[in-house]
Design an enzyme around this catalytic site. Structure first.
Site, PDB file in Angstrom:
ATOM      1  N   ARG A   1       0.771  -1.146   0.191  1.00 35.13           N
ATOM      2  CA  ARG A   1      -0.094   0.038   0.071  1.00 35.13           C
ATOM      3  C   ARG A   1       0.883   1.315   0.063  1.00 35.13           C
ATOM      4  NH1 ARG A   1      -3.256  -2.703  -1.631  1.00 35.13           N
ATOM      5  NH2 ARG A   1      -5.038  -3.637  -0.693  1.00 35.13           N
TER       6      ARG A   1
ATOM      7  N   ARG B   1      -5.585  26.127  -7.567  1.00 32.86           N
ATOM      8  CA  ARG B   1      -5.001  24.699  -7.052  1.00 32.86           C
ATOM      9  C   ARG B   1      -4.664  23.781  -8.277  1.00 32.86           C
ATOM     10  NH1 ARG B   1      -3.826  25.185  -1.739  1.00 32.86           N
ATOM     11  NH2 ARG B   1      -5.687  25.716  -0.487  1.00 32.86           N
TER      12      ARG B   1
ATOM     13  N   ALA C   1      -7.730  27.646   5.319  1.00 34.88           N
ATOM     14  CA  ALA C   1      -7.454  26.429   5.932  1.00 34.88           C
ATOM     15  C   ALA C   1      -5.904  26.375   5.767  1.00 34.88           C
ATOM     16  CB  ALA C   1      -7.947  25.418   5.050  1.00 34.88           C
TER      17      ALA C   1
ATOM     18  N   LEU D   1      -1.867  23.898   7.049  1.00 30.06           N
ATOM     19  CA  LEU D   1      -1.428  22.761   7.493  1.00 30.06           C
ATOM     20  C   LEU D   1      -0.981  23.122   8.981  1.00 30.06           C
ATOM     21  CD1 LEU D   1       1.347  22.222   4.793  1.00 30.06           C
ATOM     22  CD2 LEU D   1      -0.650  20.685   5.077  1.00 30.06           C
TER      23      LEU D   1
ATOM     24  N   GLU E   1      -4.591  30.864  10.846  1.00 36.62           N
ATOM     25  CA  GLU E   1      -5.036  30.724   9.212  1.00 36.62           C
ATOM     26  C   GLU E   1      -6.113  31.811   8.935  1.00 36.62           C
ATOM     27  OE1 GLU E   1      -3.453  29.200   7.045  1.00 36.62           O
ATOM     28  OE2 GLU E   1      -2.109  28.147   8.082  1.00 36.62           O
TER      29      GLU E   1
ATOM     30  N   GLU F   1      -5.273  34.623   6.174  1.00 41.85           N
ATOM     31  CA  GLU F   1      -5.806  34.258   4.723  1.00 41.85           C
ATOM     32  C   GLU F   1      -6.902  35.548   4.682  1.00 41.85           C
ATOM     33  OE1 GLU F   1      -7.009  30.254   3.969  1.00 41.85           O
ATOM     34  OE2 GLU F   1      -4.737  29.959   3.383  1.00 41.85           O
TER      35      GLU F   1
ATOM     36  N   PRO G   1      -8.848   9.012   2.772  1.00 46.13           N
ATOM     37  CA  PRO G   1      -8.312   7.813   3.901  1.00 46.13           C
ATOM     38  C   PRO G   1      -7.787   6.644   2.958  1.00 46.13           C
ATOM     39  CG  PRO G   1     -10.608   7.692   3.712  1.00 46.13           C
ATOM     40  CD  PRO G   1     -10.345   9.002   3.190  1.00 46.13           C
ATOM     41  N   GLY G   2      -8.155   6.552   1.668  1.00 52.47           N
ATOM     42  CA  GLY G   2      -7.348   5.405   0.675  1.00 52.47           C
ATOM     43  C   GLY G   2      -6.214   5.575   0.360  1.00 52.47           C
TER      44      GLY G   2
ATOM     45  N   GLU H   1      -3.856  12.211   5.941  1.00 50.34           N
ATOM     46  CA  GLU H   1      -4.210  13.530   6.246  1.00 50.34           C
ATOM     47  C   GLU H   1      -5.628  13.474   7.037  1.00 50.34           C
ATOM     48  OE1 GLU H   1      -5.209  18.042   4.738  1.00 50.34           O
ATOM     49  OE2 GLU H   1      -5.236  16.141   3.440  1.00 50.34           O
TER      50      GLU H   1
ATOM     51  N   GLU I   1      -1.324  32.060  -3.324  1.00 48.43           N
ATOM     52  CA  GLU I   1      -2.083  33.065  -2.090  1.00 48.43           C
ATOM     53  C   GLU I   1      -2.008  34.610  -2.601  1.00 48.43           C
ATOM     54  OE1 GLU I   1      -0.812  32.298   1.982  1.00 48.43           O
ATOM     55  OE2 GLU I   1      -1.635  30.306   1.846  1.00 48.43           O
TER      56      GLU I   1
END
Length: 208
Positions: free
Chosen positions: A41, A68, A80, A82, A97, A101, A119-120, A124, A148
């Site tokens: 995996r 993006r 948002a 990290l 943030e 922003e 999740p696959g 994160e 940004e």
């Protein structure tokens, strides 16, 4: 049976990190399946993120819009970022943030939702906060760069965003989840029933 996600970890017989980037990396694990077979995996290792659905006194959601590159789209999103520091308090990160922003601060903070966006293929974890009691932040605006630097801002009524989500016009995970979660909260037990901002987050344990 309770419908509730539960932690579980299957045996890993070998692991490697074939790629390490600036903020994330890729890990390859050999995982033992229930039938005894071993499969490989590959997944992205991510520090985690926070997002803020901020609602002003006119019941409008504060949005940003930026390019993006992986999806080749300019997306409407909620602020948002990290979790750059190990053990970082997610509320402090979310407040930072919102300031960086949108140059905004908020008086009232709650936890709106905790999610694993992909999740696959990625570990994160994202905590989405709800914020209200908005006002302009003091001091100079945060110096932005790269994507940004081209960021746009808007304040949009919640029902308009719900319509956009259901029409397939809005796609950002945190925006979609936050908008629908807030709508459900307002139709149910209300904002005051949301979890406190300092609620423990097992996916990304943090310092109080």
């Amino acid at each position: 049976m309770a419908i509730k996600d539960t932690p579980e970890e299957w045996q890993v017989t070998a692991t490697a990190v074939p790629f390490t980037g600036n903020k994330t990396s890729v890990r390859t694990d050999d995982v033992v399946m229930p039938d005894g077979s071993v499969v490989r995996r590959d997944y992205q290792v991510h520090p985690g993120s926070v997002a803020v659905l901020a609602l002003d006194d006119e019941d409008r959601v504060l949005l940003i819009r930026q390019y993006r590159h992986p999806v080749r789209h300019r997306l409407w999103e909620i602020p948002a970022g990290l979790l750059d520091v190990p053990g970082e308090n997610p509320l402090s990160a979310a407040q930072r943030e919102l300031y960086e922003e949108a140059h905004v601060k908020a008086e009232d903070w709650r936890v709106l939702a905790d999610i694993y966006p992909t999740p696959g293929g990625c570990d994160e974890a994202v905590r989405i906060f709800f914020a209200r009691g908005l006002s302009a932040a003091e001091g100079e605006r945060f110096l932005v760069e790269e994507e940004e630097a081209d960021m746009e801002h808007a304040r949009v009524p919640l029902p308009e965003l719900v319509r956009g989500v259901l029409a397939g016009e809005l796609h950002n995970t945190c925006l979609v989840t936050g908008v629908l979660a807030l709508t459900a909260a307002l139709a149910g037990d209300g904002i005051d029933a949301l979890r406190p901002a300092g609620t423990p987050w097992p996916a990304r344990p943090f310092d109080a």
